[in-house]
Design a protein around this motif. Structure first.
Motif, PDB file in Angstrom:
ATOM      1  N   GLY A 176       3.210  12.924  -9.444  1.00  0.00           N
ATOM      2  CA  GLY A 176       2.821  14.320  -9.408  1.00  0.00           C
ATOM      3  C   GLY A 176       1.890  14.738  -8.286  1.00  0.00           C
ATOM      4  O   GLY A 176       1.625  15.924  -8.132  1.00  0.00           O
ATOM      5  N   ASP A 177       1.372  13.833  -7.496  1.00  0.00           N
ATOM      6  CA  ASP A 177       0.470  14.204  -6.404  1.00  0.00           C
ATOM      7  C   ASP A 177       1.306  14.498  -5.159  1.00  0.00           C
ATOM      8  O   ASP A 177       1.492  13.660  -4.285  1.00  0.00           O
ATOM      9  N   THR A 178       1.806  15.725  -5.073  1.00  0.00           N
ATOM     10  CA  THR A 178       2.746  16.086  -4.017  1.00  0.00           C
ATOM     11  C   THR A 178       2.093  16.173  -2.644  1.00  0.00           C
ATOM     12  O   THR A 178       2.809  16.207  -1.643  1.00  0.00           O
ATOM     13  N   ARG A 179       0.770  16.198  -2.569  1.00  0.00           N
ATOM     14  CA  ARG A 179       0.095  16.230  -1.268  1.00  0.00           C
ATOM     15  C   ARG A 179       0.413  14.986  -0.448  1.00  0.00           C
ATOM     16  O   ARG A 179       0.304  14.995   0.764  1.00  0.00           O
ATOM     17  N   LEU A 180       0.784  13.917  -1.115  1.00  0.00           N
ATOM     18  CA  LEU A 180       0.974  12.635  -0.445  1.00  0.00           C
ATOM     19  C   LEU A 180       2.302  12.511   0.283  1.00  0.00           C
ATOM     20  O   LEU A 180       2.584  11.470   0.869  1.00  0.00           O
ATOM     21  N   GLY A 181       3.098  13.549   0.286  1.00  0.00           N
ATOM     22  CA  GLY A 181       4.378  13.502   0.984  1.00  0.00           C
ATOM     23  C   GLY A 181       4.223  13.194   2.463  1.00  0.00           C
ATOM     24  O   GLY A 181       4.992  12.423   3.037  1.00  0.00           O
ATOM     25  N   ILE A 182       3.203  13.775   3.088  1.00  0.00           N
ATOM     26  CA  ILE A 182       2.952  13.502   4.504  1.00  0.00           C
ATOM     27  C   ILE A 182       2.615  12.031   4.715  1.00  0.00           C
ATOM     28  O   ILE A 182       3.021  11.425   5.692  1.00  0.00           O
ATOM     29  N   ASN A 183       1.882  11.448   3.767  1.00  0.00           N
ATOM     30  CA  ASN A 183       1.531  10.036   3.886  1.00  0.00           C
ATOM     31  C   ASN A 183       2.744   9.135   3.731  1.00  0.00           C
ATOM     32  O   ASN A 183       2.855   8.129   4.434  1.00  0.00           O
ATOM     33  N   VAL A 184       3.611   9.468   2.828  1.00  0.00           N
ATOM     34  CA  VAL A 184       4.819   8.654   2.641  1.00  0.00           C
ATOM     35  C   VAL A 184       5.678   8.709   3.899  1.00  0.00           C
ATOM     36  O   VAL A 184       6.170   7.681   4.374  1.00  0.00           O
ATOM     37  N   ALA A 185       5.819   9.902   4.472  1.00  0.00           N
ATOM     38  CA  ALA A 185       6.612  10.033   5.699  1.00  0.00           C
ATOM     39  C   ALA A 185       5.959   9.284   6.864  1.00  0.00           C
ATOM     40  O   ALA A 185       6.631   8.531   7.579  1.00  0.00           O
ATOM     41  N   GLY A 198       0.820  -1.214   0.000  1.00  0.00           N
ATOM     42  CA  GLY A 198       0.000   0.000   0.000  1.00  0.00           C
ATOM     43  C   GLY A 198       0.850   1.258   0.000  1.00  0.00           C
ATOM     44  O   GLY A 198       0.557   2.220  -0.715  1.00  0.00           O
ATOM     45  N   LEU A 199       1.919   1.255   0.796  1.00  0.00           N
ATOM     46  CA  LEU A 199       2.806   2.416   0.814  1.00  0.00           C
ATOM     47  C   LEU A 199       3.512   2.576  -0.532  1.00  0.00           C
ATOM     48  O   LEU A 199       3.738   3.688  -0.988  1.00  0.00           O
ATOM     49  N   GLY A 200       3.820   1.467  -1.177  1.00  0.00           N
ATOM     50  CA  GLY A 200       4.403   1.541  -2.523  1.00  0.00           C
ATOM     51  C   GLY A 200       3.455   2.209  -3.507  1.00  0.00           C
ATOM     52  O   GLY A 200       3.875   3.005  -4.354  1.00  0.00           O
ATOM     53  N   MET A 201       2.163   1.884  -3.399  1.00  0.00           N
ATOM     54  CA  MET A 201       1.178   2.532  -4.276  1.00  0.00           C
ATOM     55  C   MET A 201       1.077   4.026  -4.001  1.00  0.00           C
ATOM     56  O   MET A 201       0.983   4.836  -4.936  1.00  0.00           O
ATOM     57  N   VAL A 202       1.105   4.394  -2.717  1.00  0.00           N
ATOM     58  CA  VAL A 202       1.041   5.814  -2.365  1.00  0.00           C
ATOM     59  C   VAL A 202       2.296   6.536  -2.864  1.00  0.00           C
ATOM     60  O   VAL A 202       2.217   7.636  -3.413  1.00  0.00           O
ATOM     61  N   THR A 203       3.452   5.912  -2.715  1.00  0.00           N
ATOM     62  CA  THR A 203       4.702   6.506  -3.185  1.00  0.00           C
ATOM     63  C   THR A 203       4.687   6.665  -4.704  1.00  0.00           C
ATOM     64  O   THR A 203       5.144   7.685  -5.232  1.00  0.00           O
ATOM     65  N   THR A 204       4.154   5.672  -5.402  1.00  0.00           N
ATOM     66  CA  THR A 204       4.047   5.766  -6.858  1.00  0.00           C
ATOM     67  C   THR A 204       3.138   6.917  -7.262  1.00  0.00           C
ATOM     68  O   THR A 204       3.460   7.681  -8.184  1.00  0.00           O
ATOM     69  N   ALA A 205       2.002   7.051  -6.591  1.00  0.00           N
ATOM     70  CA  ALA A 205       1.089   8.155  -6.896  1.00  0.00           C
ATOM     71  C   ALA A 205       1.756   9.497  -6.629  1.00  0.00           C
ATOM     72  O   ALA A 205       1.578  10.451  -7.392  1.00  0.00           O
ATOM     73  N   MET A 206       2.541   9.577  -5.562  1.00  0.00           N
ATOM     74  CA  MET A 206       3.248  10.818  -5.275  1.00  0.00           C
ATOM     75  C   MET A 206       4.306  11.115  -6.334  1.00  0.00           C
ATOM     76  O   MET A 206       4.458  12.250  -6.772  1.00  0.00           O
TER      77      MET A 206
END
Length: 113
Positions: free
Chosen positions: A55-64, A44-52
């Motif tokens: 170009g979806d820079t809002r997801l930086g907090i989620n990756v961290a 799941g984190l890999g999918m979020v990192t891929t989405a970030m």
């Protein structure tokens, strides 16, 4: 991709509840549940990192947050191997994971924010 990561993390939560019950009761947990919990979390984190990275820079907090949550999960697993009960770390893991999930769901279903 974010919708699939929400689905993935929903399963992670269900498995995590089973694991947390075992920790707070002081009983050992199933290795298969621990394995699926960890593998689905990393996927799941890999999918979020891929989405970030697309170009979806809002997801930086989620990756961290996701990286910290996974690191805490690994530490909890190592402590549980030594037959110790890391209840405080599990509580911290749960709260950070809850923040991660709420933010992820918000960004998934309110894309214009």
């Amino acid at each position: 991709m974010l919708l699939w990561s929400v689905v993935c993390f929903t399963f992670v939560i269900a498995l995590g509840v089973l694991l947390a019950i075992g920790v707070f009761r002081g009983t050992p947990s199933s290795k298969m549940i621990r394995l699926f919990h960890g593998v689905l979390a990393v996927a799941g984190l890999g999918m979020v990192t891929t989405a970030m990275s697309r170009g979806d820079t809002r997801l930086g907090i989620n990756v961290a947050l996701g990286a910290v949550v996974i690191l805490l999960g690994v530490i909890i697993g190592l402590i549980r191997i030594k037959k110790m009960n890391p209840s405080a770390l599990v509580a911290c893991h749960i709260w950070l994971a809850a923040m991660f999930y709420i933010i992820l769901v918000f960004f998934t279903f309110v894309p214009s924010f």
